[in-house]
Design a protein around this motif. Structure first.
Motif, PDB file in Angstrom:
ATOM      1  N   ILE A 274       0.782  -1.237  -0.484  1.00  0.00           N
ATOM      2  CA  ILE A 274      -0.005  -0.301   0.117  1.00  0.00           C
ATOM      3  C   ILE A 274       0.853   1.295   0.095  1.00  0.00           C
ATOM      4  CG2 ILE A 274      -1.745   1.192   1.092  1.00  0.00           C
ATOM      5  CD1 ILE A 274      -2.405  -1.605   2.739  1.00  0.00           C
ATOM      6  N   GLY A 275       0.592   1.801  -0.659  1.00  0.00           N
ATOM      7  CA  GLY A 275       1.188   3.529  -0.817  1.00  0.00           C
ATOM      8  C   GLY A 275       0.174   4.756  -0.609  1.00  0.00           C
ATOM      9  N   VAL A 276       0.838   5.666   0.092  1.00  0.00           N
ATOM     10  CA  VAL A 276       0.226   7.320   0.789  1.00  0.00           C
ATOM     11  C   VAL A 276       0.963   7.921   0.308  1.00  0.00           C
ATOM     12  CG1 VAL A 276       1.821   7.264   2.696  1.00  0.00           C
ATOM     13  CG2 VAL A 276      -0.503   8.086   2.543  1.00  0.00           C
ATOM     14  N   SER A 277      -0.070   9.154  -1.171  1.00  0.00           N
ATOM     15  CA  SER A 277       1.257  10.098  -1.273  1.00  0.00           C
ATOM     16  C   SER A 277       1.213  11.068   0.105  1.00  0.00           C
ATOM     17  CB  SER A 277       0.652  11.101  -2.237  1.00  0.00           C
ATOM     18  OG  SER A 277       0.731  12.276  -2.734  1.00  0.00           O
ATOM     19  N   LEU A 278       2.535  11.508   0.047  1.00  0.00           N
ATOM     20  CA  LEU A 278       2.464  12.573   1.074  1.00  0.00           C
ATOM     21  C   LEU A 278       1.929  13.592   1.061  1.00  0.00           C
ATOM     22  CD1 LEU A 278       6.354  11.166   2.493  1.00  0.00           C
ATOM     23  CD2 LEU A 278       4.259  10.890   3.371  1.00  0.00           C
ATOM     24  N   LEU A 279       1.818  13.978   0.191  1.00  0.00           N
ATOM     25  CA  LEU A 279       1.489  15.727  -0.687  1.00  0.00           C
ATOM     26  C   LEU A 279       0.108  15.467  -0.306  1.00  0.00           C
ATOM     27  CD1 LEU A 279       3.087  17.514  -2.133  1.00  0.00           C
ATOM     28  CD2 LEU A 279       2.169  17.008  -4.212  1.00  0.00           C
ATOM     29  N   SER A 280      -1.037  14.315  -1.395  1.00  0.00           N
ATOM     30  CA  SER A 280      -2.325  14.758  -1.163  1.00  0.00           C
ATOM     31  C   SER A 280      -3.324  14.078   0.290  1.00  0.00           C
ATOM     32  CB  SER A 280      -3.081  14.123  -2.195  1.00  0.00           C
ATOM     33  OG  SER A 280      -2.026  13.112  -2.683  1.00  0.00           O
ATOM     34  N   GLU A 282      -3.779  10.552  -0.515  1.00  0.00           N
ATOM     35  CA  GLU A 282      -4.569   9.519  -1.230  1.00  0.00           C
ATOM     36  C   GLU A 282      -3.306   7.785  -1.601  1.00  0.00           C
ATOM     37  OE1 GLU A 282      -4.291   7.932  -5.881  1.00  0.00           O
ATOM     38  OE2 GLU A 282      -3.698   9.818  -5.853  1.00  0.00           O
ATOM     39  N   ILE A 283      -3.998   7.389  -0.890  1.00  0.00           N
ATOM     40  CA  ILE A 283      -3.649   5.919  -0.156  1.00  0.00           C
ATOM     41  C   ILE A 283      -3.951   4.907  -1.778  1.00  0.00           C
ATOM     42  CG2 ILE A 283      -4.066   3.592   0.926  1.00  0.00           C
ATOM     43  CD1 ILE A 283      -4.741   5.929   3.393  1.00  0.00           C
ATOM     44  N   ARG A 284      -3.049   3.793  -2.125  1.00  0.00           N
ATOM     45  CA  ARG A 284      -3.303   3.534  -3.151  1.00  0.00           C
ATOM     46  C   ARG A 284      -3.327   1.888  -2.634  1.00  0.00           C
ATOM     47  NH1 ARG A 284      -0.485   5.985  -8.790  1.00  0.00           N
ATOM     48  NH2 ARG A 284      -1.603   8.025  -8.097  1.00  0.00           N
ATOM     49  N   GLU A 285      -3.760   0.645  -3.127  1.00  0.00           N
ATOM     50  CA  GLU A 285      -3.831  -0.620  -2.788  1.00  0.00           C
ATOM     51  C   GLU A 285      -2.921  -1.049  -4.017  1.00  0.00           C
ATOM     52  OE1 GLU A 285      -5.265  -2.614  -0.787  1.00  0.00           O
ATOM     53  OE2 GLU A 285      -6.571  -1.513   0.801  1.00  0.00           O
ATOM     54  N   ARG A 286      -2.145  -1.683  -3.136  1.00  0.00           N
ATOM     55  CA  ARG A 286      -1.475  -3.104  -5.054  1.00  0.00           C
ATOM     56  C   ARG A 286      -0.234  -1.785  -5.847  1.00  0.00           C
ATOM     57  NH1 ARG A 286      -3.433  -8.290  -5.418  1.00  0.00           N
ATOM     58  NH2 ARG A 286      -5.008  -8.948  -4.996  1.00  0.00           N
ATOM     59  N   PHE A 287       0.320  -1.171  -4.563  1.00  0.00           N
ATOM     60  CA  PHE A 287       0.975  -0.339  -5.310  1.00  0.00           C
ATOM     61  C   PHE A 287       2.222  -0.854  -6.209  1.00  0.00           C
ATOM     62  CE2 PHE A 287       4.249   2.912  -4.995  1.00  0.00           C
ATOM     63  CZ  PHE A 287       3.891   4.328  -5.034  1.00  0.00           C
TER      64      PHE A 287
END
Length: 406
Positions: A274-280, A282-287
């Motif tokens: 999982i990834g998260v944008s440190l700018l917005s 936003e969280i993305r599954e299956r990064f």
């Protein structure tokens, strides 16, 4: 779960390339490689040697290996290998001269010289009577006092021209030196000439079969996990971006690969990247799908601009933890209810057995039986009680161009 030889080779080659090892020879079933200092430290278990190198500043000598991924196919190919050979096999590394198969060097003449004397050390061979001294009966004309033929021009004393001609190119018999290996005079006098042995140390190329389940493969996996646990990478901008006037804006992403273990008397493991944008935020599954098509580099590329983060690393990590916890809360836990039922059934059996045993035991041994009873209940509860464990396996900070989700 198992891996094919091709999959094992792919993973090993990725590790060797990532650690800057020198590839000497490669085929579909093997690779001969000289390890880099980084890989040698992780794989060869030589802490004393590397401590010596660090203290003295000496140039490190790394080891070389032939990693075989399909031993049956590799061994079916006849003849010696060009790099390293098959350890212990015909003509390979670890085989003395004169014992190899086709294509091996000609055998070194044994102690069947004139007079039964060893032409190298100059002492009687075991089981062969010594020849008479100089001028004695049976000594051929021109023989020296040791009974050996007189040396021919261009050969060493005690070595005939025929014997010298049978040796491989660059190998000579001279005094107490055989194939470039110096012999101690006093040792050879009492113990004979040491047999030819392969060079030990960095010059030796060792063979190891690297298949699924082998110790070396597990060691490479452990080294990759240890060194690749934390990443800091940038997206390659491409040649067009390098030639443009305006720099590209890169967005920082914090990504974590979580391992979820669902355990009772059975066990299931899941990986969630999982990834998260440190700018917005936003969280993305299956990064991993976002990263698999993007070329990455550990160096800051030219003509790019890294945007400042709105979230700190701690805040991003907390967002990911809350996301993974929320996902666990909505899972189906029927497996846990079934495990509870099996636990209750096992505890009932244990209670019935030990309660009867305690009543029949005398006072002296009753304390030991009760202690065994409680220990057995704890073990059964640990085995059958359902629990969930979440741990980070790999995490990293990735600077990427802004892309729409999906």
């Amino acid at each position: 779960m198992t891996l094919t030889p091709k999959q094992v080779q792919s993973q090993v080659m990725e590790y060797l390339m990532a650690t800057d090892c020198q590839i000497i020879e490669k085929s579909p079933v093997h690779v001969t490689v000289k390890l880099s200092p980084r890989a040698d430290r992780m794989l060869t278990d030589r802490p004393y040697y590397w401590g010596f190198v660090e203290r003295t500043g000496a140039e490190p000598e790394t080891l070389s290996f032939t990693f075989v991924f399909d031993p049956e196919t590799y061994d079916a190919v006849p003849g010696p290998r060009s790099a390293g050979g098959r350890a212990g096999g015909p003509g390979g590394a670890g085989t003395p001269h004169g014992t190899g198969g086709p294509g091996s060097p000609a055998p070194v003449p044994g102690p069947q010289a004139a007079g039964g004397r060893n032409p190298v050390a100059g002492f009687p061979a075991p089981g062969v009577p010594a020849a008479p001294g100089p001028g004695g009966a049976g000594s051929p004309p021109g023989a020296d006092r040791a009974g050996a033929p007189a040396p021919q021009p261009g050969t060493a004393p005690g070595v005939s021209a025929a014997q010298q001609a049978e040796l491989p190119a660059g190998v000579s018999l001279s005094g107490n030196t055989l194939a470039g290996t110096p012999q101690e005079g006093i040792l050879s006098r009492y113990f004979g000439v040491a047999p030819l042995l392969p060079r030990l140390g960095p010059g030796l190329i060792r063979r190891e079969d690297v298949v699924f389940g082998s110790k070396r493969l597990r060691q490479i996996w452990a080294a990759a996990r240890s060194e690749g646990r934390c990443l800091y990478l940038f997206e390659e901008p491409g040649a067009v971006q390098r030639r443009t006037i305006f720099p590209a804006a890169y967005e920082p992403w914090l990504a974590v690969c979580f391992k979820i273990e669902l355990s009772c008397d059975l066990k299931r493991e899941e990986l969630h990247f999982i990834g998260v944008s440190l700018l917005s935020g936003e969280i993305r599954e299956r990064f991993e799908h976002t990263l698999e098509e993007i070329p990455m580099t550990p160096r800051v590329p030219e003509n790019i601009h890294v945007q400042p983060s709105e979230l700190t690393l701690d805040e991003g990590a907390q967002l990911l933890e809350r996301h993974i916890t929320a996902g666990l809360a909505v899972q189906d836990y029927s497996w846990a209810m079934e495990a509870r039922k099996r636990l209750d059934a096992e505890l009932q059996i244990i209670d019935a057995y030990y309660q009867e045993l305690i009543r029949e035991t005398d006072e002296e041994r009753r304390g030991q039986v009760e202690e065994q009873y409680q220990s057995r209940r704890r073990e059964t509860s640990w085995q059958y009680k359902p629990h969930i464990a979440v741990s980070p396996v790999v995490y990293g900070l990735f600077h990427l161009r802004s892309r729409p989700q999906g």
